[in-house]
Design a protein around this motif. Structure first.
Motif, short mmCIF file in Angstrom:
data_model
loop_
_atom_site.label_atom_id
_atom_site.label_comp_id
_atom_site.label_asym_id
_atom_site.label_seq_id
_atom_site.Cartn_x
_atom_site.Cartn_y
_atom_site.Cartn_z
N SER A 164 0.82 -1.21 0.00
CA SER A 164 0.00 0.00 0.00
C SER A 164 0.86 1.26 0.00
O SER A 164 0.59 2.23 -0.71
N LEU A 165 1.92 1.26 0.81
CA LEU A 165 2.80 2.42 0.88
C LEU A 165 3.52 2.65 -0.44
O LEU A 165 3.76 3.80 -0.83
N GLU A 167 2.37 2.03 -3.44
CA GLU A 167 1.41 2.68 -4.34
C GLU A 167 1.19 4.14 -3.94
O GLU A 167 1.10 5.02 -4.80
N TRP A 168 1.12 4.39 -2.63
CA TRP A 168 0.96 5.76 -2.14
C TRP A 168 2.16 6.63 -2.55
O TRP A 168 1.97 7.75 -3.04
N ALA A 169 3.37 6.12 -2.34
CA ALA A 169 4.57 6.90 -2.68
C ALA A 169 4.63 7.19 -4.18
O ALA A 169 4.97 8.30 -4.59
N THR A 171 2.09 7.40 -6.21
CA THR A 171 1.04 8.37 -6.52
C THR A 171 1.51 9.78 -6.22
O THR A 171 1.29 10.71 -7.00
N ARG A 172 2.19 9.95 -5.09
CA ARG A 172 2.73 11.27 -4.74
C ARG A 172 3.77 11.73 -5.76
O ARG A 172 3.83 12.89 -6.12
N THR A 186 10.20 6.22 3.31
CA THR A 186 9.05 5.32 3.32
C THR A 186 9.34 4.08 4.16
O THR A 186 8.47 3.61 4.92
#
Length: 212
Positions: A164-165, A167-169, A171-172, A186
């Motif tokens: 999940s992290l 994908e989050w990173a 996206t940012r 991260t």
């Protein structure tokens, strides 16, 4: 041009197409054009769209697992340091290959046979993480019953959070490059999230809900 080079170009183009458009919407014509080859040559090398997607998934799985294993290869260090090294390697890899991360996510949600490939990769990574957490619990003098009961669940939680992290990173990064966290930042977020909990468990400091 050697076949392996030509095939790598096809897979590079296909990973980009599948990441951006998904399995169903990705066009074999566009993939061939991006690779600089004819569509019949793509079919000659990789047989079908399903085989092409499978080849992309397997390549990205192999690269990701190899990166994590290289990160945890250092011997003579504590289990938490090995885990830190592995997480840093994982996030460095996923940041460098965001399309590969997207392809694995699409494969996981696309159904069989693609989801099975990703599930097998997760088992391999989970086994590695479980071994590191079990070693950390043992090093801390944690009793075997606690280690057996808690470590597997913690490993699943950590791997899911890492995915999940990542994908989050990414996206940012896509939204604003200067706002993207580094791989070490991260990894530190995840270590602080999970390691403090594991350390408390080994000391017998367990969270319990407040009495009503």
């Amino acid at each position: 041009m050697p076949r392996e080079v030509r095939e790598r170009q096809m897979l590079d183009a296909a990973v980009t197409a599948f990441a951006r458009h998904g399995y169903q919407a990705a066009s074999m014509d566009d993939i061939a054009e991006a690779a600089g080859v004819s569509k019949p040559l793509v079919y000659l090398y990789l047989k079908s769209k399903e085989d092409l997607f499978t080849a992309c998934v397997r390549r990205e799985i192999g690269a990701l697992v190899a990166a994590v294993r290289r990160g945890t290869r250092e011997r003579g260090v504590s289990a938490d340091q090995q885990l830190w090294n592995g997480l840093t390697a994982f996030f460095a890899h996923t940041a460098a290959r965001p399309d590969g991360v997207a392809v694995l996510h699409r494969a996981r949600t696309q159904g069989e046979p693609f989801a099975r490939e990703v599930a097998a990769m997760r088992v391999e990574v989970l086994t590695l993480v479980t071994e590191l957490l079990a070693q950390a619990a043992q090093d801390a003098g944690c009793d075997g019953a606690l280690a057996e009961r808690e470590v597997s669940g913690l490993a699943h939680a950590l791997v899911g959070a890492a995915e999940s992290l990542a994908e989050w990173a990414n996206t940012r990064t896509a939204q604003r490059a200067d706002a993207a966290p580094s791989a070490k930042e991260t990894a530190a977020t995840l270590m602080n999230f999970c390691w403090a909990g594991l350390e408390n468990l080994t000391k017998g400091a367990r969270w319990v809900p407040a009495p009503r």
